[in-house]
Structures are given as structure tokens and as C-alpha cells.
Scaffold this motif. Structure first.
Motif, PDB file in Angstrom:
ATOM      1  N   VAL A   1      -6.543   1.324  -1.827  1.00 51.59           N
ATOM      2  CA  VAL A   1      -6.083   2.694  -1.593  1.00 51.59           C
ATOM      3  C   VAL A   1      -6.364   3.587  -2.802  1.00 51.59           C
ATOM      4  O   VAL A   1      -6.523   4.795  -2.665  1.00 51.59           O
ATOM      5  CB  VAL A   1      -4.589   2.742  -1.202  1.00 51.59           C
ATOM      6  CG1 VAL A   1      -3.686   2.519  -2.406  1.00 51.59           C
ATOM      7  CG2 VAL A   1      -4.254   4.053  -0.520  1.00 51.59           C
TER       8      VAL A   1
ATOM      9  N   VAL B   1      -6.051   3.255   5.660  1.00 49.37           N
ATOM     10  CA  VAL B   1      -5.637   4.520   5.051  1.00 49.37           C
ATOM     11  C   VAL B   1      -6.794   5.500   5.168  1.00 49.37           C
ATOM     12  O   VAL B   1      -7.935   5.170   4.842  1.00 49.37           O
ATOM     13  CB  VAL B   1      -5.213   4.350   3.581  1.00 49.37           C
ATOM     14  CG1 VAL B   1      -4.748   5.682   3.000  1.00 49.37           C
ATOM     15  CG2 VAL B   1      -4.112   3.295   3.454  1.00 49.37           C
TER      16      VAL B   1
ATOM     17  N   THR C   1       0.836  -1.202   0.000  1.00 51.79           N
ATOM     18  CA  THR C   1       0.000   0.000   0.000  1.00 51.79           C
ATOM     19  C   THR C   1       0.869   1.251   0.000  1.00 51.79           C
ATOM     20  O   THR C   1       0.597   2.206  -0.737  1.00 51.79           O
ATOM     21  CB  THR C   1      -0.968  -0.004   1.204  1.00 51.79           C
ATOM     22  OG1 THR C   1      -1.765  -1.204   1.156  1.00 51.79           O
ATOM     23  CG2 THR C   1      -1.873   1.210   1.191  1.00 51.79           C
TER      24      THR C   1
ATOM     25  N   CYS D   1      -7.075  -1.481   3.433  1.00 51.99           N
ATOM     26  CA  CYS D   1      -6.411  -1.754   2.163  1.00 51.99           C
ATOM     27  C   CYS D   1      -5.942  -3.196   2.070  1.00 51.99           C
ATOM     28  O   CYS D   1      -4.762  -3.510   1.961  1.00 51.99           O
ATOM     29  CB  CYS D   1      -5.290  -0.752   1.939  1.00 51.99           C
ATOM     30  SG  CYS D   1      -5.961   0.896   1.662  1.00 51.99           S
TER      31      CYS D   1
END
Length: 114
Positions: free
Chosen positions: A109, A94, A19, A103
Motif C-alpha cells: 500500500v 487498494v 493494510t 496488498c
């Protein structure tokens, strides 16, 4: 100006690293919070859960041995356990403004980058 992006993560987690790599590739500025070093408070965890629009049970890592005793626990008990044992929290999370994404997979994301 867009809201700041913050990733709550564990640096050794493969999903977290993937991520972070997607965020780096995007060119967006972001902040990382290692919630093993900067422990989450109950209030902060509740805020994240609200932004995710899920229940505490939805972000509980059910495969963790400590999760077994939480099967019949209340939301407050689950949050308390997560604060004291960060391994119980699904990651990475996130946040951008009032929205958050779990995520898993990391590509989630991308919804925050639009």
C-alpha cells in the motif's frame, strides 16, 4: 488534490487489518469497502482487475476449495465465480485513481501513498 484511496477488504482478514493500520498511520483519508457486505458486481471486479493490471486468475485464491474447479476456466467464468463467492478473491485490494495494488504484503500500500 490526490485521488481518494479505497480499500476493498474483509475486516476479519489479517492482511486487510494490517493494510488499514498502515493507511491510518499515513494520515491519508480513505474509504473501506467490505466486499462481503457490499458485493462486487462483475463490472466492478473487472474494473479492479484492469487497475491492478493483472488477469482474473492472478487474483484467484487458489487454496480455496472452490478454486479447484476453476483450473481450466475462462476469465469470464473466474470473474463470475468470484462475484458469487468473494472468498475466491485475493485481498486486500487498494485503489487510488487509475492504479490499484494487491496488498499482499500489506506494505504494498505504501506505493500508493507516494
Amino acid at each position: 488534490m490526490k485521488d481518494k484511496i479505497v480499500i476493498y477488504q474483509k475486516p476479519t482478514c489479517s492482511k486487510c487489518r494490517a493494510t488499514v493500520a498502515l493507511l491510518e498511520e499515513s494520515g491519508e483519508e480513505f474509504e473501506t469497502v467490505n466486499y462481503y457486505e457490499t458485493l462486487l458486481t462483475s463490472d466492478k471486479l473487472r474494473e479492479l482487475i484492469q487497475k491492478l493490471d493483472v488477469s482474473p486468475r492472478d487474483i484467484l485464491r487458489k487454496d480455496e476449495p472452490a478454486a479447484a474447479i476453476l483450473r481450466t476456466a475462462s476469465d469470464d467464468e473466474i470473474i463470475h465465480a468470484m462475484v458469487h463467492d468473494p472468498d475466491l478473491i485475493q485481498r486486500p485490494i487498494v485503489v487510488r485513481g487509475d492504479t490499484a495494488k494487491l496488498c499482499r504484503p500489506p506494505e504494498n500500500v505504501l506505493d500508493l501513498l507516494k
